[in-house]
Design a protein around this motif. Structure first.
Motif, PDB file in Angstrom:
ATOM      1  N   ASP A 173     -25.063 -38.687 -21.991  1.00 40.77           N
ATOM      2  CA  ASP A 173     -26.508 -38.177 -20.759  1.00 40.77           C
ATOM      3  C   ASP A 173     -27.161 -37.452 -21.286  1.00 40.77           C
ATOM      4  OD1 ASP A 173     -27.333 -40.175 -19.696  1.00 40.77           O
ATOM      5  OD2 ASP A 173     -25.980 -40.262 -18.598  1.00 40.77           O
ATOM      6  N   ALA A 185     -23.261 -36.539 -11.864  1.00 39.44           N
ATOM      7  CA  ALA A 185     -24.081 -37.385 -12.013  1.00 39.44           C
ATOM      8  C   ALA A 185     -24.026 -37.240 -10.360  1.00 39.44           C
ATOM      9  CB  ALA A 185     -23.525 -38.421 -11.747  1.00 39.44           C
ATOM     10  N   HIS A 232     -31.764 -43.458  -9.432  1.00 39.99           N
ATOM     11  CA  HIS A 232     -30.492 -43.056 -10.448  1.00 39.99           C
ATOM     12  C   HIS A 232     -29.371 -44.351 -11.010  1.00 39.99           C
ATOM     13  CE1 HIS A 232     -31.546 -40.265 -13.112  1.00 39.99           C
ATOM     14  NE2 HIS A 232     -32.148 -39.710 -11.903  1.00 39.99           N
ATOM     15  N   CYS A 292     -23.501 -43.537  -7.516  1.00 44.26           N
ATOM     16  CA  CYS A 292     -22.582 -42.149  -8.947  1.00 44.26           C
ATOM     17  C   CYS A 292     -21.249 -43.013  -8.362  1.00 44.26           C
ATOM     18  CB  CYS A 292     -22.341 -40.709  -7.570  1.00 44.26           C
ATOM     19  SG  CYS A 292     -21.381 -40.573  -8.288  1.00 44.26           S
ATOM     20  N   THR A 342     -20.140 -39.865 -11.880  1.00 45.05           N
ATOM     21  CA  THR A 342     -20.889 -40.161 -13.269  1.00 45.05           C
ATOM     22  C   THR A 342     -21.845 -41.219 -13.114  1.00 45.05           C
ATOM     23  OG1 THR A 342     -19.406 -42.073 -14.069  1.00 45.05           O
ATOM     24  CG2 THR A 342     -18.642 -40.111 -13.898  1.00 45.05           C
ATOM     25  N   ASP A 343     -22.232 -41.452 -14.411  1.00 44.99           N
ATOM     26  CA  ASP A 343     -23.145 -42.665 -14.363  1.00 44.99           C
ATOM     27  C   ASP A 343     -22.363 -44.571 -14.006  1.00 44.99           C
ATOM     28  OD1 ASP A 343     -25.930 -42.998 -15.608  1.00 44.99           O
ATOM     29  OD2 ASP A 343     -25.231 -44.402 -16.261  1.00 44.99           O
ATOM     30  N   GLY A 390     -28.005 -41.912 -23.583  1.00 47.61           N
ATOM     31  CA  GLY A 390     -28.560 -42.709 -22.098  1.00 47.61           C
ATOM     32  C   GLY A 390     -30.204 -42.519 -22.632  1.00 47.61           C
TER      33      GLY A 390
END
Length: 527
Positions: A44, A51, A59, A62, A71-72, A144
Motif C-alpha cells: 500500500d 492500517a 477504508h 482493520c 492491515t488492510d 494498492g
C-alpha cells in the motif's frame, strides 16, 4: 514448475476498489488448486505505518494477522481464499518503509550517500517482496491504489525494476481495469481503460494479462478492443462482471484464457482441482428450509466493508448449518426493543468510540432478558458485561473508555496501556491463548477447553466486579492462561449467550465455519 520462484504483480487502473484483491486471491486459489505453493502480499502506497489508525468508515475493517499486524481488509480476502495465516511481512506500507529508511539514515548506515526514492525506497520495496515470498513457489503482490497516483509511483517503479532482479520470465504483470456502461448512449466505454493501460506502459510495464471489470456482462467486442490497445492477446483478457458471490471468481478465472497464461507462466499444466469452490457455490445457491435473521447492531451503516469478516463468518456459518441467512442492520444509535424483536439473534461486533454504545448495551440487556441468542465480539463482550453489571445492582456501571468518572468501571484499561489511547500499534494484538471452563457453552462450541484467537483491544473486564456481573446473569467462561484477563463470558441458563474479547471472525473460512458463529445460528434456528 521450474526451479525459479515466480512473481505475479496485480495493479489497478481507472478507479480504486475495482477488485484487485479478489482477483489476486482468486488467481492464487487457482494456482493452489494446481498443487502450487502460493504466498501473497499487499503493498500500500499510503504513508501510514500500518492500517491501525485508518478510519474504518473510509477504508473498511482493520484486519489483524496472527502476529499482530494491523492491515488492510484485503489480507482478510487473502486468508479466506487461500486458507493461509498471514503475518506482518505480508502487508507493506510506504510509511513503514520510509520510517525504516530514515532511521537507517540517522544511524549512519548509508555512509554519507544521498538517500533517494530511487534506488533506496524502490530497493526497500523489492527487499520486502522477496522477504514475503520466502518459502513459496509463486508469490502474488497486489499494489494498492491506481497506477498514476503520485504516492504509488515508487511501487510501480519497484515492480518494473524487479524484473531485472529476478528475470522478466519470472514476472507476470496483471492489470485490472474498469469499463463503465453509459446509460444514455447504451454502450460500454473502454476509453478510461485504454488510458489506464497507456499509463502503465508509460511506466515501462507491458501487462501480460488484463482483467476487465464491468457491472454487467459486456459484449465480446470490449475484450477485442482492450486486447488491441493493451498489446496483449485476446485470450489473456478476462471479462469479469459482477458475480453473485466473490467465491465464484476462482471458477471464472479457471474457465477463462487466463488459465493458459498461468499454465505457461508456471510451467504447470495440471488441471486445477476446483471441487472446494464448486462446493462453496453449491452451498451458496441452495435454498434451505429454515430462515434465520441476524440483527447486526452497528454504528457504521453505510459501509459493509467495515464488518466484512463478520459478514463472511455469518455466511459461512449459514452454509454449515443449512439455513437461509438474512442480515438485518440495526443502527446502534437508534436501536430499540422493536428492532431486537424483529430478528432471531443479535450480534454486536467490535468497535471503538462512544457512538452507538448505549444501543449495543441495550441489545445485550434485551438478549439477557428475553433469551434471544446473542454473540458478542470484543466490544460486544464489554457491553454485555456492562449490561449484566447494571442488572446486578450497579446502575452506573460502565467502561472507563466511555465514562472516565464512573466509580464502577466494570471495563477498564489494561495495565501498561494508560496514555496510549490515541497511539498506533500499541493495542493487545494478534493471537492469544484462552482456557475455557469445562462444560461451558464456549467449550462445547469449540469442542475444546484450550483455544487460540486473535485480539485487538486496549480495555478489559475488571474482575473486581465479578460478583455483580454474575448477579446480572453472566459468568466468566474463559480466561487467559494466567487467569488475569477475561476472554469469554456467557449466560448459563440462556439458550445461547456467548461473548468473547477476541475477534473469531478473522479465523473463519468459507469452507470451515467458525464454531461460535455456528452456535448462534443453530440457537436462532431453533426459535
Amino acid at each position: 514448475m521450474g526451479q525459479s520462484k515466480k512473481y505475479i504483480f496485480v495493479t489497478g487502473g481507472v478507479l480504486s476498489g475495482v477488485g484487485k484483491g479478489i482477483t489476486a486471491a482468486s488467481m492464487g486459489a487457482v494456482l493452489q488448486a494446481k498443487g502450487i505453493n502460493v504466498s501473497i502480499q499487499k503493498c500500500d502506497p499510503y504513508l501510514n505505518v500500518d492500517a491501525g489508525l485508518l478510519n474504518p468508515a473510509e477504508h473498511g475493517e482493520c484486519f489483524v494477522t496472527k502476529d499482530g499486524a494491523e492491515t488492510d481488509l484485503d489480507l482478510g480476502h487473502y486468508e479466506r481464499f487461500l486458507d493461509l495465516e498471514l503475518t506482518q511481512k505480508n502487508a507493506t506500507l510506504s510509511g513503514k518503509l520510509l520510517s525504516n529508511l530514515i532511521a537507517d539514515e540517522r544511524a549512519g548506515k548509508f555512509g554519507g550517500k544521498t538517500v533517494q526514492l530511487v534506488p533506496h525506497l524502490t530497493g526497500a520495496i523489492q527487499d520486502a517482496i522477496e522477504l514475503a515470498a520466502d518459502g513459496s513457489d509463486v508469490h502474488i503482490v497486489e499494489i494498492g491504489g491506481t497506477v498514476g497516483d503520485y504516492e504509488g509511483l515508487s511501487f510501480v517503479e519497484a515492480i518494473r525494476e524487479f524484473a531485472g532482479r529476478v528475470g522478466r520470465e519470472n514476472c507476470l504483470y496483471v492489470h485490472v481495469v474498469y469499463v463503465p456502461f453509459i446509460g444514455t448512449s447504451k454502450e460500454f466505454k473502454t476509453k478510461p481503460a485504454q488510458n489506464a493501460l497507456n499509463e502503465l506502459r508509460g511506466f515501462g510495464i507491458v501487462p501480460d494479462c488484463v482483467v476487465v471489470r464491468t457491472d454487467d456482462p459486456a459484449p465480446a467486442g470490449v475484450a477485442k478492443k482492450i486486447a488491441m490497445f493493451s498489446g496483449v492477446s485476446e485470450d489473456a483478457v478476462i471479462m469479469l462482471h459482477n458475480a453473485k458471490t466473490v467465491f465464484q471468481i476462482p471458477l471464472i478465472i479457471a474457465d477463462s484464457g487466463v488459465l493458459n497464461v498461468l499454465n505457461k507462466f508456471t510451467g504447470n499444466d495440471t488441471t486445477p482441482d476446483l471441487k472446494k469452490w464448486q462446493d462453496i457455490m453449491l452451498a451458496q445457491s441452495t435454498v434451505r428450509e429454515r430462515d434465520v435473521t441476524v440483527g447486526l447492531v452497528a454504528k457504521y451503516m453505510d459501509n459493509e466493508d467495515t464488518y466484512i469478516s463478520v459478514l463472511e463468518a455469518l455466511k459461512s456459518a449459514a452454509w454449515h448449518t443449512e439455513v437461509n441467512l438474512e442480515i438485518k442492520w440495526i443502527n446502534a444509535e437508534t436501536a430499540s426493543d422493536t428492532d431486537f424483536d424483529s430478528v432471531d439473534a443479535l450480534l454486536v461486533p467490535g468497535g471503538f468510540g462512544e457512538r452507538g454504545v448505549p444501543g449495543k448495551i441495550a441489545a445485550a440487556d434485551y438478549a439477557l432478558r428475553t433469551g434471544k441468542p446473542y454473540l458478542g465480539l470484543c466490544l460486544g463482550l464489554q457491553v454485555a458485561v456492562i449490561a449484566a453489571a447494571r442488572r446486578g445492582g450497579l446502575a452506573d456501571a460502565h467502561s472507563a473508555e466511555f465514562d472516565k468518572a464512573t466509580e464502577h468501571d466494570v471495563v477498564y484499561i489494561m495495565a501498561g496501556q494508560e496514555g496510549k489511547e490515541s497511539t498506533g500499534g500499541t493495542l493487545r494484538l494478534g493471537d492469544y491463548d484462552a482456557v475455557l471452563r469445562d462444560g461451558s457453552k464456549a467449550a462445547t462450541a469449540y469442542g475444546a477447553t484450550e483455544v487460540v484467537e486473535r485480539h485487538r483491544h486496549r480495555y478489559e473486564v475488571n474482575q473486581k466486579f465479578v460478583q455483580e456481573i454474575e448477579q446480572g446473569g453472566l459468568v466468566i467462561s474463559g480466561t487467559s492462561p494466567d487467569g488475569k484477563l477475561v476472554e469469554f463470558v456467557e449466560s448459563p441458563e440462556h439458550p445461547y449467550f456467548v461473548a468473547t474479547q477476541a475477534h473469531p471472525e478473522l479465523k473463519s473460512r468459507p469452507n470451515r465455519a467458525h464454531p461460535l458463529f455456528v452456535g448462534v445460528l443453530r440457537a436462532a434456528s431453533k426459535r
